[in-house]
Design a protein around this motif. Structure first.
Motif, PDB file in Angstrom:
ATOM      1  N   THR A  10       0.846  -1.192   0.000  1.00 40.40           N
ATOM      2  CA  THR A  10       0.000   0.000   0.000  1.00 40.40           C
ATOM      3  C   THR A  10       0.881   1.242   0.000  1.00 40.40           C
ATOM      4  OG1 THR A  10      -1.665  -1.195   1.283  1.00 40.40           O
ATOM      5  CG2 THR A  10      -1.848   1.200   1.225  1.00 40.40           C
ATOM      6  N   PRO A  11       0.620   2.206  -0.883  1.00 38.74           N
ATOM      7  CA  PRO A  11       1.432   3.429  -0.913  1.00 38.74           C
ATOM      8  C   PRO A  11       1.459   4.133   0.438  1.00 38.74           C
ATOM      9  CG  PRO A  11       0.049   3.303  -2.873  1.00 38.74           C
ATOM     10  CD  PRO A  11      -0.395   2.200  -1.954  1.00 38.74           C
ATOM     11  N   ALA A  12       2.588   4.734   0.737  1.00 41.30           N
ATOM     12  CA  ALA A  12       2.770   5.385   2.043  1.00 41.30           C
ATOM     13  C   ALA A  12       1.721   6.460   2.305  1.00 41.30           C
ATOM     14  CB  ALA A  12       4.174   5.991   2.121  1.00 41.30           C
ATOM     15  N   ALA A  13       1.300   7.165   1.271  1.00 40.61           N
ATOM     16  CA  ALA A  13       0.314   8.234   1.457  1.00 40.61           C
ATOM     17  C   ALA A  13      -1.025   7.680   1.925  1.00 40.61           C
ATOM     18  CB  ALA A  13       0.129   9.004   0.147  1.00 40.61           C
ATOM     19  N   ILE A  14      -1.420   6.511   1.395  1.00 40.42           N
ATOM     20  CA  ILE A  14      -2.676   5.904   1.822  1.00 40.42           C
ATOM     21  C   ILE A  14      -2.556   5.377   3.243  1.00 40.42           C
ATOM     22  CG2 ILE A  14      -4.295   4.020   1.380  1.00 40.42           C
ATOM     23  CD1 ILE A  14      -3.751   4.298  -1.570  1.00 40.42           C
ATOM     24  N   VAL A  15      -1.416   4.777   3.570  1.00 38.42           N
ATOM     25  CA  VAL A  15      -1.188   4.275   4.931  1.00 38.42           C
ATOM     26  C   VAL A  15      -1.269   5.422   5.934  1.00 38.42           C
ATOM     27  CG1 VAL A  15       0.481   3.204   6.491  1.00 38.42           C
ATOM     28  CG2 VAL A  15       0.210   2.328   4.159  1.00 38.42           C
ATOM     29  N   LYS A  16      -0.622   6.524   5.616  1.00 43.38           N
ATOM     30  CA  LYS A  16      -0.594   7.674   6.526  1.00 43.38           C
ATOM     31  C   LYS A  16      -1.996   8.241   6.722  1.00 43.38           C
ATOM     32  CE  LYS A  16       1.612  12.187   7.171  1.00 43.38           C
ATOM     33  NZ  LYS A  16       2.588  13.168   6.602  1.00 43.38           N
ATOM     34  N   ARG A  17      -2.740   8.379   5.632  1.00 40.98           N
ATOM     35  CA  ARG A  17      -4.090   8.922   5.724  1.00 40.98           C
ATOM     36  C   ARG A  17      -5.022   7.967   6.471  1.00 40.98           C
ATOM     37  NH1 ARG A  17      -4.565   9.967   0.841  1.00 40.98           N
ATOM     38  NH2 ARG A  17      -5.839   8.243   0.105  1.00 40.98           N
ATOM     39  N   THR A  18      -4.857   6.666   6.234  1.00 43.39           N
ATOM     40  CA  THR A  18      -5.670   5.668   6.935  1.00 43.39           C
ATOM     41  C   THR A  18      -5.438   5.742   8.433  1.00 43.39           C
ATOM     42  OG1 THR A  18      -5.725   4.157   5.043  1.00 43.39           O
ATOM     43  CG2 THR A  18      -6.061   3.190   7.217  1.00 43.39           C
ATOM     44  N   ASP A  19      -4.179   5.800   8.846  1.00 47.65           N
ATOM     45  CA  ASP A  19      -3.856   5.853  10.275  1.00 47.65           C
ATOM     46  C   ASP A  19      -4.423   7.108  10.921  1.00 47.65           C
ATOM     47  OD1 ASP A  19      -2.515   3.461  10.120  1.00 47.65           O
ATOM     48  OD2 ASP A  19      -0.525   4.357   9.932  1.00 47.65           O
ATOM     49  N   ALA A  20      -4.345   8.239  10.198  1.00 48.00           N
ATOM     50  CA  ALA A  20      -4.852   9.496  10.742  1.00 48.00           C
ATOM     51  C   ALA A  20      -6.372   9.483  10.855  1.00 48.00           C
ATOM     52  CB  ALA A  20      -4.395  10.663   9.869  1.00 48.00           C
ATOM     53  N   ASN A  21      -7.045   8.974   9.831  1.00 46.12           N
ATOM     54  CA  ASN A  21      -8.511   8.991   9.818  1.00 46.12           C
ATOM     55  C   ASN A  21      -9.126   8.028  10.818  1.00 46.12           C
ATOM     56  OD1 ASN A  21      -8.608  10.959   7.851  1.00 46.12           O
ATOM     57  ND2 ASN A  21      -8.925   9.530   6.164  1.00 46.12           N
ATOM     58  N   ARG A  22      -8.552   6.822  10.916  1.00 45.07           N
ATOM     59  CA  ARG A  22      -9.172   5.824  11.796  1.00 45.07           C
ATOM     60  C   ARG A  22      -9.074   6.216  13.263  1.00 45.07           C
ATOM     61  NH1 ARG A  22      -5.826   0.300  11.662  1.00 45.07           N
ATOM     62  NH2 ARG A  22      -7.707  -0.290  12.767  1.00 45.07           N
ATOM     63  N   ALA A  23      -8.170   7.121  13.590  1.00 43.90           N
ATOM     64  CA  ALA A  23      -8.057   7.603  14.960  1.00 43.90           C
ATOM     65  C   ALA A  23      -9.314   8.360  15.385  1.00 43.90           C
ATOM     66  CB  ALA A  23      -6.834   8.509  15.095  1.00 43.90           C
ATOM     67  N   HIS A  24     -10.113   8.809  14.406  1.00 39.81           N
ATOM     68  CA  HIS A  24     -11.336   9.557  14.705  1.00 39.81           C
ATOM     69  C   HIS A  24     -12.578   8.669  14.718  1.00 39.81           C
ATOM     70  CE1 HIS A  24      -9.135  13.319  14.325  1.00 39.81           C
ATOM     71  NE2 HIS A  24      -8.641  12.881  13.187  1.00 39.81           N
ATOM     72  N   VAL A  25     -12.398   7.360  14.444  1.00 35.32           N
ATOM     73  CA  VAL A  25     -13.543   6.452  14.348  1.00 35.32           C
ATOM     74  C   VAL A  25     -13.374   5.315  15.349  1.00 35.32           C
ATOM     75  CG1 VAL A  25     -14.938   5.027  12.811  1.00 35.32           C
ATOM     76  CG2 VAL A  25     -13.680   6.979  11.888  1.00 35.32           C
ATOM     77  N   PRO A  26     -14.079   5.357  16.472  1.00 32.71           N
ATOM     78  CA  PRO A  26     -13.977   4.252  17.433  1.00 32.71           C
ATOM     79  C   PRO A  26     -14.602   2.993  16.866  1.00 32.71           C
ATOM     80  CG  PRO A  26     -15.730   5.748  18.076  1.00 32.71           C
ATOM     81  CD  PRO A  26     -15.018   6.402  16.928  1.00 32.71           C
ATOM     82  N   SER A  27     -14.054   1.854  17.218  1.00 36.66           N
ATOM     83  CA  SER A  27     -14.634   0.585  16.793  1.00 36.66           C
ATOM     84  C   SER A  27     -15.955   0.338  17.523  1.00 36.66           C
ATOM     85  CB  SER A  27     -13.671  -0.567  17.087  1.00 36.66           C
ATOM     86  OG  SER A  27     -14.299  -1.817  16.850  1.00 36.66           O
TER      87      SER A  27
END
Length: 200
Positions: A10-27
């Protein structure tokens, strides 16, 4: 013993954005679950797909769907907004039963038909709306399995094989998912349904 196919990074830009976004979404504590659609829901989907086989068009390029075939399209698409909305409403009760909470319909996408050599980078879905999600396998012609890779609540990755009529419920805005192996086969068709908890 067959050699395991190469996993596309997975491209680094997608990994970085995924990590940042999921921090705002509780499981929601659901992770994922595979099931079968009832014939009353599945048969109309299969018939709809067959009726529109000649109507698919190359899907506009996006950063998640790629291909190893330099001469081919990663995916074809047949999109009927009225039909997708109807399906979204018809399947809402299934998602509410799985999630254990009332949901608001958010979006439906497809039918997307991946082509030989296609792969889907691991990602999360839109954090504002695509919270309780599913993917429906409409059909495929494969030479070898093409699993959906998805992580669980402990961060462990699972490879889920799907047959026509299978539905996989998952927390789309929290858990990484994708198909990081190149498709070994002619095609694989999917539909995607997304819902938001009413209290979100």
């Amino acid at each position: 013993m067959l050699e395991k196919p190469q996993r596309m990074p997975t491209p680094a830009a997608i990994v970085k954005r995924t990590d940042a976004n999921r921090a705002h979404v509780p499981s929601l504590g659901l992770s994922f679950r595979k099931d079968r659609l009832a014939p009353s829901l599945w048969r109309p989907i299969a018939d709809f797909f067959t009726a529109h086989l000649r109507d698919f068009q190359p899907e506009p390029a996006n950063e998640h769907v790629k291909t190893t075939d330099s001469c081919g399209f990663p995916s074809l698409l047949y999109k009927d907004e009225a039909y997708n909305r109807e399906l979204l409403l018809a399947c809402q009760h299934l998602h509410e039963q799985w999630a254990g909470m009332p949901l608001r319909p958010a979006a439906a996408y497809g039918i997307r038909c991946y082509q030989r050599g296609s792969y889907l980078h691991e990602h999360i879905d839109h954090i504002e709306t695509h919270v309780v999600s599913s993917t429906i396998c409409v059909g495929h012609a494969l030479d070898s399995p093409w699993p959906l890779c998805i992580e669980d609540s402990e961060g462990k990755s699972h490879e889920i094989d799907m047959a026509a009529g299978d539905i996989l419920f998952f927390e789309g805005a929290h858990f990484r998912h994708g198909r990081p192996f190149a498709l070994d086969g002619t095609w694989f068709a999917n539909l995607y349904l997304h819902y938001t908890p009413l209290h979100w």
